[in-house]
Motif scaffolding. Structure first.
Motif, mmCIF file in Angstrom:
data_model
loop_
_atom_site.group_PDB
_atom_site.id
_atom_site.type_symbol
_atom_site.label_atom_id
_atom_site.label_comp_id
_atom_site.label_asym_id
_atom_site.label_seq_id
_atom_site.Cartn_x
_atom_site.Cartn_y
_atom_site.Cartn_z
ATOM 1 N N ARG A 29 0.852 -1.266 -0.027
ATOM 2 C CA ARG A 29 0.037 0.014 -0.075
ATOM 3 C C ARG A 29 0.760 1.243 -0.126
ATOM 4 O O ARG A 29 0.416 2.394 -0.650
ATOM 5 N N THR A 30 2.143 1.195 0.416
ATOM 6 C CA THR A 30 2.859 2.393 0.807
ATOM 7 C C THR A 30 4.336 2.364 -0.164
ATOM 8 O O THR A 30 4.788 1.145 -0.181
ATOM 9 N N ALA A 31 4.753 3.680 -0.209
ATOM 10 C CA ALA A 31 6.243 3.362 -0.601
ATOM 11 C C ALA A 31 7.228 2.750 0.433
ATOM 12 O O ALA A 31 8.065 2.251 -0.076
ATOM 13 N N GLU A 32 6.788 3.083 1.617
ATOM 14 C CA GLU A 32 7.824 2.550 2.629
ATOM 15 C C GLU A 32 7.547 0.877 2.405
ATOM 16 O O GLU A 32 8.737 0.377 2.459
ATOM 17 N N GLN A 33 6.432 0.485 2.412
ATOM 18 C CA GLN A 33 6.371 -1.062 2.389
ATOM 19 C C GLN A 33 7.071 -1.431 1.091
ATOM 20 O O GLN A 33 7.698 -2.474 1.184
ATOM 21 N N PHE A 34 6.778 -0.792 0.215
ATOM 22 C CA PHE A 34 7.657 -1.203 -1.414
ATOM 23 C C PHE A 34 8.907 -1.083 -1.085
ATOM 24 O O PHE A 34 9.623 -2.161 -1.632
ATOM 25 N N ALA A 35 9.683 -0.040 -0.758
ATOM 26 C CA ALA A 35 10.967 -0.134 -0.731
ATOM 27 C C ALA A 35 11.792 -1.408 0.033
ATOM 28 O O ALA A 35 12.817 -1.513 -0.177
ATOM 29 N N THR A 36 10.868 -1.850 1.245
ATOM 30 C CA THR A 36 11.422 -3.061 1.911
ATOM 31 C C THR A 36 11.060 -4.413 1.345
ATOM 32 O O THR A 36 11.153 -5.427 2.143
ATOM 33 N N LEU A 37 10.141 -4.528 0.317
ATOM 34 C CA LEU A 37 9.778 -5.665 -0.379
ATOM 35 C C LEU A 37 10.670 -6.924 -0.601
ATOM 36 O O LEU A 37 10.403 -7.910 -0.515
ATOM 37 N N VAL A 38 11.897 -6.461 -1.146
ATOM 38 C CA VAL A 38 12.799 -7.101 -1.726
ATOM 39 C C VAL A 38 14.079 -6.933 -1.246
ATOM 40 O O VAL A 38 14.524 -5.790 -1.197
ATOM 41 N N ALA A 39 14.756 -7.665 -0.300
ATOM 42 C CA ALA A 39 16.102 -7.342 0.285
ATOM 43 C C ALA A 39 17.175 -7.210 -0.783
ATOM 44 O O ALA A 39 17.154 -7.939 -2.079
ATOM 45 N N ARG A 40 18.233 -6.602 -0.389
ATOM 46 C CA ARG A 40 19.204 -6.234 -1.447
ATOM 47 C C ARG A 40 18.809 -5.894 -2.850
ATOM 48 O O ARG A 40 19.411 -6.280 -3.811
ATOM 49 N N SER A 41 17.963 -4.983 -2.929
ATOM 50 C CA SER A 41 17.642 -4.410 -4.399
ATOM 51 C C SER A 41 17.780 -3.070 -4.244
ATOM 52 O O SER A 41 18.249 -2.461 -3.181
ATOM 53 N N THR A 42 17.791 -2.359 -5.154
ATOM 54 C CA THR A 42 18.081 -0.965 -5.496
ATOM 55 C C THR A 42 16.769 -0.053 -5.749
ATOM 56 O O THR A 42 16.172 -0.564 -6.714
ATOM 57 N N LEU A 43 16.661 0.675 -4.899
ATOM 58 C CA LEU A 43 15.479 1.677 -5.048
ATOM 59 C C LEU A 43 15.779 2.741 -5.995
ATOM 60 O O LEU A 43 16.800 3.153 -6.154
ATOM 61 N N THR A 44 14.693 2.803 -6.991
ATOM 62 C CA THR A 44 15.020 3.637 -8.230
ATOM 63 C C THR A 44 13.387 4.258 -8.343
ATOM 64 O O THR A 44 12.580 3.991 -7.470
ATOM 65 N N ALA A 45 13.456 4.832 -9.689
ATOM 66 C CA ALA A 45 12.022 5.455 -9.859
ATOM 67 C C ALA A 45 11.819 5.017 -11.460
ATOM 68 O O ALA A 45 12.691 4.829 -12.245
ATOM 69 N N TYR A 46 10.464 4.879 -11.797
ATOM 70 C CA TYR A 46 10.359 4.407 -13.193
ATOM 71 C C TYR A 46 8.760 5.397 -13.298
ATOM 72 O O TYR A 46 7.825 5.026 -12.605
ATOM 73 N N LYS A 47 8.807 6.224 -14.302
ATOM 74 C CA LYS A 47 7.660 6.949 -14.702
ATOM 75 C C LYS A 47 7.184 7.733 -13.184
ATOM 76 O O LYS A 47 5.764 8.052 -13.304
ATOM 77 N N GLY A 48 7.958 8.340 -12.613
ATOM 78 C CA GLY A 48 7.751 8.978 -11.368
ATOM 79 C C GLY A 48 7.332 8.251 -10.002
ATOM 80 O O GLY A 48 6.736 8.822 -9.126
ATOM 81 N N LYS A 49 7.357 6.931 -10.200
ATOM 82 C CA LYS A 49 6.752 5.953 -9.278
ATOM 83 C C LYS A 49 8.025 5.020 -8.758
ATOM 84 O O LYS A 49 8.883 4.974 -9.271
ATOM 85 N N PRO A 50 7.771 4.872 -7.359
ATOM 86 C CA PRO A 50 8.920 4.048 -6.755
ATOM 87 C C PRO A 50 9.016 2.598 -7.235
ATOM 88 O O PRO A 50 8.251 2.017 -7.982
ATOM 89 N N ALA A 51 10.344 2.431 -7.546
ATOM 90 C CA ALA A 51 10.668 1.275 -8.247
ATOM 91 C C ALA A 51 11.972 0.409 -7.456
ATOM 92 O O ALA A 51 12.627 1.008 -6.973
#
Length: 180
Positions: free
Chosen positions: A115-137
């Motif tokens: 539901r939130t960008a914070e939940q999304f950012a921790t969804l995959v361990a050892r991933s790189t946080l970036t953006a795609y079309k203005g959305k968290p990726a």
């Protein structure tokens, strides 16, 4: 720290407007995500997604958002479905399709419940946080070499694209062809 990064990313995106895409094909400093899509032979059968008259397949998280993907991306052959991503740090509902070309595979699906960008950012361990079309990726590479890319399309629905190394260059065009 990751939570702070997600919040700062969202503030930056809001202030700057939409940011161009990321192909998700880059590596994350040699780190691996620790898993990949489950093999289609071990995945329990699920209901086939609807193929529309426009040549797309509709995937959804049981809400009003349908994610439409090409029915046969880049001339690949349908190779099954998947309902799980081993890279996720917590169980989520997943619905996806697999296409293949010899030993190479392309995975496209939706991950439900974030539901939130914070939940999304921790969804995959050892991933790189970036953006795609203005959305968290997020982007990550598994220890088996599968390159993965996922963005939060809207609260509750994240879109996932993964590919084996031979099809990794197709991640960007497939992501661009996905509509909601």
């Amino acid at each position: 720290m990751r939570r702070l990064a997600a919040v700062l990313l969202m503030f930056t995106l809001t202030a700057c407007g939409a940011i161009g895409g990321d192909d998700g094909g880059g590596r994350d400093g040699g780190r691996d995500g620790g898993g990949e899509v489950r093999d289609p032979q071990t995945t329990p059968p699920q209901q086939e997604p609807d193929v529309t008259g426009s040549g797309t397949i509709s995937l959804s998280c049981d809400d009003d958002t349908d994610v439409r993907v090409p029915a046969s991306p880049a001339g690949l052959t349908p190779a099954g479905t998947f309902a799980r991503l081993d890279s996720l740090t917590r169980p989520q509902k997943v619905q996806g399709r697999i296409w293949s070309d010899n030993d190479e595979r392309m995975y496209v699906g939706v991950v439900c419940g974030v539901r939130t960008a914070e939940q999304f950012a921790t969804l995959v361990a050892r991933s790189t946080l970036t953006a795609y079309k203005g959305k968290p990726a997020l982007r990550w590479t598994t220890r088996t070499g599968v390159r993965n890319f996922m963005w939060l399309e809207r609260p509750g629905t994240a879109v996932y694209v993964g590919a084996t190394p031979g099809l990794a260059d197709d991640i960007r065009p497939i992501a661009a062809d996905i509509t909601t």
